[in-house]
Design a protein around this motif. Sequence first.
Motif, mmCIF file in Angstrom:
data_model
loop_
_atom_site.group_PDB
_atom_site.id
_atom_site.type_symbol
_atom_site.label_atom_id
_atom_site.label_comp_id
_atom_site.label_asym_id
_atom_site.label_seq_id
_atom_site.Cartn_x
_atom_site.Cartn_y
_atom_site.Cartn_z
ATOM 1 N N GLU A 89 0.749 -1.133 -0.060
ATOM 2 C CA GLU A 89 -0.024 -0.052 -0.114
ATOM 3 C C GLU A 89 0.854 1.319 -0.220
ATOM 4 O O GLU A 89 1.741 1.381 0.813
ATOM 5 C CB GLU A 89 -0.903 -0.153 1.232
ATOM 6 N N PHE A 90 0.577 2.218 -0.956
ATOM 7 C CA PHE A 90 1.459 3.448 -1.044
ATOM 8 C C PHE A 90 0.711 4.462 -0.673
ATOM 9 O O PHE A 90 -0.667 4.524 -1.043
ATOM 10 C CB PHE A 90 2.013 3.454 -2.596
ATOM 11 N N ALA A 91 1.621 5.630 -0.196
ATOM 12 C CA ALA A 91 0.723 6.877 0.158
ATOM 13 C C ALA A 91 0.299 7.640 -0.939
ATOM 14 O O ALA A 91 -0.709 8.391 -1.078
ATOM 15 C CB ALA A 91 1.750 7.737 0.985
ATOM 16 N N THR A 92 1.053 7.485 -2.150
ATOM 17 C CA THR A 92 0.734 8.451 -3.285
ATOM 18 C C THR A 92 0.322 7.487 -4.673
ATOM 19 O O THR A 92 0.928 6.364 -4.594
ATOM 20 C CB THR A 92 1.878 9.175 -3.654
ATOM 21 N N GLU A 93 -0.613 8.117 -5.534
ATOM 22 C CA GLU A 93 -0.618 7.282 -6.756
ATOM 23 C C GLU A 93 0.671 7.095 -7.588
ATOM 24 O O GLU A 93 0.845 6.125 -8.323
ATOM 25 C CB GLU A 93 -1.511 7.890 -7.461
ATOM 26 N N SER A 94 1.524 8.181 -7.740
ATOM 27 C CA SER A 94 3.038 8.028 -8.232
ATOM 28 C C SER A 94 3.796 6.969 -7.903
ATOM 29 O O SER A 94 4.357 6.257 -8.567
ATOM 30 C CB SER A 94 3.461 9.324 -8.338
ATOM 31 N N GLU A 95 3.851 6.877 -6.591
ATOM 32 C CA GLU A 95 4.369 5.745 -6.127
ATOM 33 C C GLU A 95 3.890 4.324 -6.374
ATOM 34 O O GLU A 95 4.686 3.420 -6.883
ATOM 35 C CB GLU A 95 4.528 5.807 -4.323
ATOM 36 N N GLY A 148 -12.670 3.434 -3.956
ATOM 37 C CA GLY A 148 -11.889 4.784 -3.615
ATOM 38 C C GLY A 148 -10.407 4.665 -3.650
ATOM 39 O O GLY A 148 -9.640 5.727 -3.404
ATOM 40 N N THR A 149 -9.687 3.572 -4.335
ATOM 41 C CA THR A 149 -8.259 3.533 -3.960
ATOM 42 C C THR A 149 -7.687 3.102 -5.576
ATOM 43 O O THR A 149 -8.475 2.627 -6.324
ATOM 44 C CB THR A 149 -7.687 2.879 -3.134
ATOM 45 N N LEU A 150 -6.466 3.111 -5.771
ATOM 46 C CA LEU A 150 -5.840 2.500 -7.054
ATOM 47 C C LEU A 150 -5.675 1.025 -6.539
ATOM 48 O O LEU A 150 -5.390 0.905 -5.299
ATOM 49 C CB LEU A 150 -4.562 3.059 -7.474
ATOM 50 N N PHE A 151 -5.776 0.091 -7.263
ATOM 51 C CA PHE A 151 -5.667 -1.403 -7.186
ATOM 52 C C PHE A 151 -5.168 -2.065 -8.323
ATOM 53 O O PHE A 151 -5.824 -1.775 -9.406
ATOM 54 C CB PHE A 151 -6.726 -2.004 -6.532
ATOM 55 N N GLY A 152 -4.263 -3.054 -8.205
ATOM 56 C CA GLY A 152 -3.721 -3.774 -9.377
ATOM 57 C C GLY A 152 -3.055 -4.819 -8.698
ATOM 58 O O GLY A 152 -2.643 -4.817 -7.576
ATOM 59 N N GLN A 153 -3.123 -6.001 -9.831
ATOM 60 C CA GLN A 153 -2.452 -7.214 -9.327
ATOM 61 C C GLN A 153 -1.452 -7.729 -10.548
ATOM 62 O O GLN A 153 -1.851 -7.635 -11.666
ATOM 63 C CB GLN A 153 -3.628 -8.545 -9.095
ATOM 64 N N LEU A 154 -0.415 -8.332 -10.085
ATOM 65 C CA LEU A 154 0.441 -8.864 -11.131
ATOM 66 C C LEU A 154 1.232 -10.011 -10.779
ATOM 67 O O LEU A 154 1.389 -10.265 -9.462
ATOM 68 C CB LEU A 154 1.481 -7.731 -11.765
ATOM 69 N N THR A 174 -1.802 -1.132 -4.121
ATOM 70 C CA THR A 174 -2.946 -0.384 -4.002
ATOM 71 C C THR A 174 -2.432 0.910 -3.186
ATOM 72 O O THR A 174 -0.968 0.989 -2.984
ATOM 73 C CB THR A 174 -3.900 -1.016 -2.910
ATOM 74 N N THR A 175 -3.312 2.028 -3.070
ATOM 75 C CA THR A 175 -3.078 3.296 -2.534
ATOM 76 C C THR A 175 -3.924 3.320 -1.249
ATOM 77 O O THR A 175 -4.765 2.490 -1.024
ATOM 78 C CB THR A 175 -3.135 4.546 -3.464
#
Length: 134
Positions: A81-87, A111-117, A128-129
Amino acid sequence: MAKLTPYLFSEDAKAQADFYIGALGGEIVSVMTHGQLPDPEEALKDKVLHLSMVAAGIPIFMCDAAFMPIHRGNQIHLSLEFATESEAHEAFGKLAEGGQVRHPLQPEFWGTLFGQLEDKYGVNWMITTEAKQA
């Protein structure tokens, strides 16, 4: 109270640790090889017995799976989980190099960014953020 530290069995722990440090920042804290054991087996002397590292501020242990075969599976996902979208985008992009995106990093209904790889070593990641406070 317990503390969880991921322990990854690898085909090449040093290379995999370097990959994560390059993708997420951090450092290798210590490495012990089988050659440092009393009476080491010659064939295993350069294999990693225990590697301690920090990536993205998280302690992770690794070793070369010298005594068992590696089977890629889906039973464990590491969630960052990151504090910013850019991170989050930077880490996602770097971890995806040579791997396979399972779910693109994108805004989700909660309400957050989320992705899996799955990275090139077969490790599953969820990126995620932090949730924004209302």
